[in-house]
Design an enzyme around this catalytic site. Structure first.
Site, mmCIF file in Angstrom:
data_model
loop_
_atom_site.group_PDB
_atom_site.id
_atom_site.type_symbol
_atom_site.label_atom_id
_atom_site.label_comp_id
_atom_site.label_asym_id
_atom_site.label_seq_id
_atom_site.Cartn_x
_atom_site.Cartn_y
_atom_site.Cartn_z
ATOM 1 N N LYS A 1 0.845 -1.210 0.000
ATOM 2 C CA LYS A 1 0.000 0.000 0.000
ATOM 3 C C LYS A 1 0.869 1.244 0.000
ATOM 4 C CE LYS A 1 -4.092 -1.941 0.131
ATOM 5 N NZ LYS A 1 -5.036 -1.813 -0.988
ATOM 6 N N ARG A 2 2.101 1.100 -0.494
ATOM 7 C CA ARG A 2 3.047 2.228 -0.624
ATOM 8 C C ARG A 2 3.283 2.918 0.723
ATOM 9 N NH1 ARG A 2 2.847 -1.056 -4.307
ATOM 10 N NH2 ARG A 2 2.665 -0.429 -6.497
ATOM 11 N N LEU B 1 -5.943 6.778 2.444
ATOM 12 C CA LEU B 1 -7.199 7.424 2.029
ATOM 13 C C LEU B 1 -8.398 6.505 2.203
ATOM 14 C CD1 LEU B 1 -5.661 9.162 -1.115
ATOM 15 C CD2 LEU B 1 -6.448 10.320 0.960
ATOM 16 N N GLU C 1 -2.903 17.213 -0.868
ATOM 17 C CA GLU C 1 -4.106 17.341 -0.037
ATOM 18 C C GLU C 1 -5.201 18.128 -0.750
ATOM 19 O OE1 GLU C 1 -1.091 17.251 1.111
ATOM 20 O OE2 GLU C 1 -1.047 16.322 3.089
ATOM 21 N N ALA D 1 3.223 7.034 0.877
ATOM 22 C CA ALA D 1 2.162 7.649 0.069
ATOM 23 C C ALA D 1 1.230 8.536 0.882
ATOM 24 C CB ALA D 1 1.351 6.553 -0.621
ATOM 25 N N GLY E 1 -2.599 17.528 8.169
ATOM 26 C CA GLY E 1 -3.131 17.144 9.485
ATOM 27 C C GLY E 1 -2.076 16.490 10.357
ATOM 28 N N GLU F 1 4.972 15.044 5.717
ATOM 29 C CA GLU F 1 4.821 15.531 7.094
ATOM 30 C C GLU F 1 5.671 14.687 8.053
ATOM 31 O OE1 GLU F 1 0.675 17.426 7.901
ATOM 32 O OE2 GLU F 1 0.302 15.520 6.892
HETATM 33 C C1 1HE Z 1 -3.014 3.838 -1.202
HETATM 34 C C2 1HE Z 1 -2.443 5.118 -1.076
HETATM 35 C C3 1HE Z 1 -2.983 5.985 -0.085
HETATM 36 C C4 1HE Z 1 -1.401 4.099 -2.642
HETATM 37 N N1 1HE Z 1 -4.014 5.516 0.672
HETATM 38 N N2 1HE Z 1 -4.029 3.438 -0.439
HETATM 39 N N3 1HE Z 1 -1.804 10.599 -0.605
HETATM 40 C C5 1HE Z 1 -1.929 10.673 -1.953
HETATM 41 O O1 1HE Z 1 -2.760 11.364 -2.458
HETATM 42 C C6 1HE Z 1 -1.007 9.808 -2.754
HETATM 43 C C7 1HE Z 1 -1.810 8.698 -3.406
HETATM 44 N N4 1HE Z 1 -0.972 7.681 -3.992
HETATM 45 C C8 1HE Z 1 -0.306 7.846 -5.171
HETATM 46 O O2 1HE Z 1 -0.290 8.930 -5.756
HETATM 47 C C9 1HE Z 1 0.414 6.672 -5.725
HETATM 48 O O3 1HE Z 1 -0.121 5.509 -5.134
HETATM 49 C C10 1HE Z 1 1.944 6.666 -5.469
HETATM 50 C C11 1HE Z 1 2.601 7.748 -6.342
HETATM 51 C C12 1HE Z 1 2.279 6.911 -3.990
HETATM 52 C C13 1HE Z 1 2.532 5.281 -5.854
HETATM 53 O O4 1HE Z 1 2.142 4.920 -7.174
HETATM 54 P P1 1HE Z 1 2.277 3.398 -7.638
HETATM 55 O O5 1HE Z 1 1.885 3.353 -9.092
HETATM 56 O O6 1HE Z 1 3.615 2.862 -7.265
HETATM 57 O O7 1HE Z 1 1.233 2.561 -6.743
HETATM 58 P P2 1HE Z 1 -0.361 2.454 -6.900
HETATM 59 O O8 1HE Z 1 -0.694 1.432 -7.943
HETATM 60 O O9 1HE Z 1 -0.973 3.796 -7.090
HETATM 61 O O10 1HE Z 1 -0.817 1.951 -5.464
HETATM 62 C C14 1HE Z 1 -0.553 0.615 -5.020
HETATM 63 C C15 1HE Z 1 -1.598 0.280 -3.984
HETATM 64 O O11 1HE Z 1 -1.433 1.167 -2.869
HETATM 65 C C16 1HE Z 1 -3.030 0.488 -4.484
HETATM 66 O O12 1HE Z 1 -3.841 -0.428 -3.782
HETATM 67 P P3 1HE Z 1 -4.343 -1.801 -4.512
HETATM 68 O O13 1HE Z 1 -5.145 -2.486 -3.462
HETATM 69 O O14 1HE Z 1 -5.133 -1.351 -5.715
HETATM 70 O O15 1HE Z 1 -3.079 -2.531 -4.900
HETATM 71 C C17 1HE Z 1 -3.335 1.887 -3.993
HETATM 72 O O16 1HE Z 1 -4.729 2.106 -3.828
HETATM 73 C C18 1HE Z 1 -2.642 1.887 -2.633
HETATM 74 N N5 1HE Z 1 -2.350 3.235 -2.181
HETATM 75 N N6 1HE Z 1 -1.455 5.241 -1.987
HETATM 76 C C19 1HE Z 1 -4.505 4.287 0.486
HETATM 77 N N7 1HE Z 1 -2.495 7.194 0.144
HETATM 78 C C20 1HE Z 1 -2.915 13.749 8.183
HETATM 79 S S1 1HE Z 1 -3.338 14.513 6.774
HETATM 80 C C21 1HE Z 1 -2.361 13.879 5.515
HETATM 81 C C22 1HE Z 1 -3.104 14.015 4.243
HETATM 82 C C23 1HE Z 1 -2.483 13.258 3.129
HETATM 83 O O17 1HE Z 1 -1.544 12.533 3.298
HETATM 84 S S2 1HE Z 1 -3.203 13.545 1.612
HETATM 85 C C24 1HE Z 1 -2.192 12.669 0.488
HETATM 86 C C25 1HE Z 1 -2.631 11.262 0.327
#
Ligand code: 1HE
Length: 264
Positions: free
Chosen positions: A31-32, A72, A138, A68, A146, A118
């Site tokens: 889940k990265r 979410l 975000e 990551a 957060g 963060e």
């Molecule tokens: C996740 C998450 C996640 C991956 N929550 N499941 N963060 C983001 O907005 C970043 C969102 N993630 C991405 O942009 C990409 O996943 C990555 C650039 C980090 C990596 O890409 P990649 O191609 O290597 O991996 P993927 O195919 O996108 O993800 C692999 C799996 O990880 C997939 O799940 P699967 O069950 O389909 O295999 C994704 O859904 C899962 N995954 N990122 C949940 N973030 C306290 S406030 C803080 C606020 C924030 O942090 S907002 C930013 C959130």
């Protein structure tokens, strides 16, 4: 306290150098290394349970990315009150990193985004591999910082740059992050962890009380007025000097038994 903290399923822990260097790895690569409630809790527990021998921590992420950010998938039905408590749990865990017992050096690669950035901002030294990238998505997700980022990342690079990253979704490369002081070191791809361990060994060789002063006094002094800051500095300086370890180090230097500062 145990000499080596225990691993948990989402956070792996191992120790080297007789327990002086503790390696803490985010261990949710499928889940990265997205930060679920459980992962945050385990990270907090690991940081609270660092052994007495620990002098420095190296923090890294398993798999293709450092982190990551927020998981979410856990956000779906959260109301405002739950959101506040969720954020406060992150604050507590990251506070234990920034204001814990020993310095933390993060080895960054791949995505260092949202809550992942963060988290990195709560560490004391950041080493970024060439393939790392930095973003605050975000805004695109309908969220806000957060995990302390509005305070810590803004203090590192200024709120104006944070504003740009959040409003435009700008993604920074490792080189760009180093140029603006978001990370301290940029390395070749695959070399961040080794560099972080080298730095951790240098950190671990310092007097513990001097490291404590850097971690605990310095960030507070920067928030004080000049008059209060200078006063705090005098007190901290006197406390650090008075440690038996400090006296032994001075004696060693004066007897010609300690290393000199060497021109790079
Ligand atoms: C996740 C998450 C996640 C991956 N929550 N499941 N963060 C983001 O907005 C970043 C969102 N993630 C991405 O942009 C990409 O996943 C990555 C650039 C980090 C990596 O890409 P990649 O191609 O290597 O991996 P993927 O195919 O996108 O993800 C692999 C799996 O990880 C997939 O799940 P699967 O069950 O389909 O295999 C994704 O859904 C899962 N995954 N990122 C949940 N973030 C306290 S406030 C803080 C606020 C924030 O942090 S907002 C930013 C959130």
């Amino acid at each position: 306290m145990t000499s080596i903290p225990r691993s948990a399923d989402l956070v792996r822990v191992s120790a080297s150098d007789d327990g002086r260097i503790v390696h803490v790895e985010l261990a949710r690569p499928q889940k990265r290394n997205a930060l679920s409630d459980e992962l945050i809790m385990q990270l907090h527990q690991v940081m609270l349970g660092l052994g007495d021998a620990a002098r420095a921590v190296v923090l890294s992420g398993q798999g293709e990315h450092f982190c990551a950010g927020l998981d979410l998938s856990e956000l779906k039905e959260q109301d405002a009150a739950a959101g506040v408590f969720h954020s406060r749990r992150w604050h507590a865990a990251f506070e234990e990193i920034q204001f814990g017992r020993v310095p933390v050096i993060s080895a960054l690669h791949g995505a260092v985004v949202g809550g992942g950035l963060e988290l990195a901002a709560a560490t004391h030294i950041r080493v970024a591999a060439e393939d790392s990238f930095f973003a605050l998505p975000e805004g695109q997700r309908g969220l806000f910082l957060g995990g302390g980022g509005s305070v810590r990342i803004s203090r590192l690079i200024g709120f104006s740059r944070v504003t740009d990253m959040m409003l435009t979704g700008r993604v920074l490369s490792a080189q760009e992050a180093a140029a603006i002081g978001l990370v301290h070191y940029a390395t070749a791809e695959g070399a961040a962890l080794e560099r972080a361990f080298e730095l951790a060994r240098a950190v671990a060789a310092n007097a513990p009380l001097s490291n404590f002063a850097v971690m605990h006094a310095l960030p507070r002094i920067t928030q004080q007025s000049q008059s209060e800051g200078l006063f705090t500095e005098s007190l901290m300086s006197a406390v650090a000097q008075s440690a038996p370890d400090a006296k032994a180090r001075l004696k060693a230097f004066l007897a010609g038994r300690a290393g000199k500062v060497v021109k790079p």
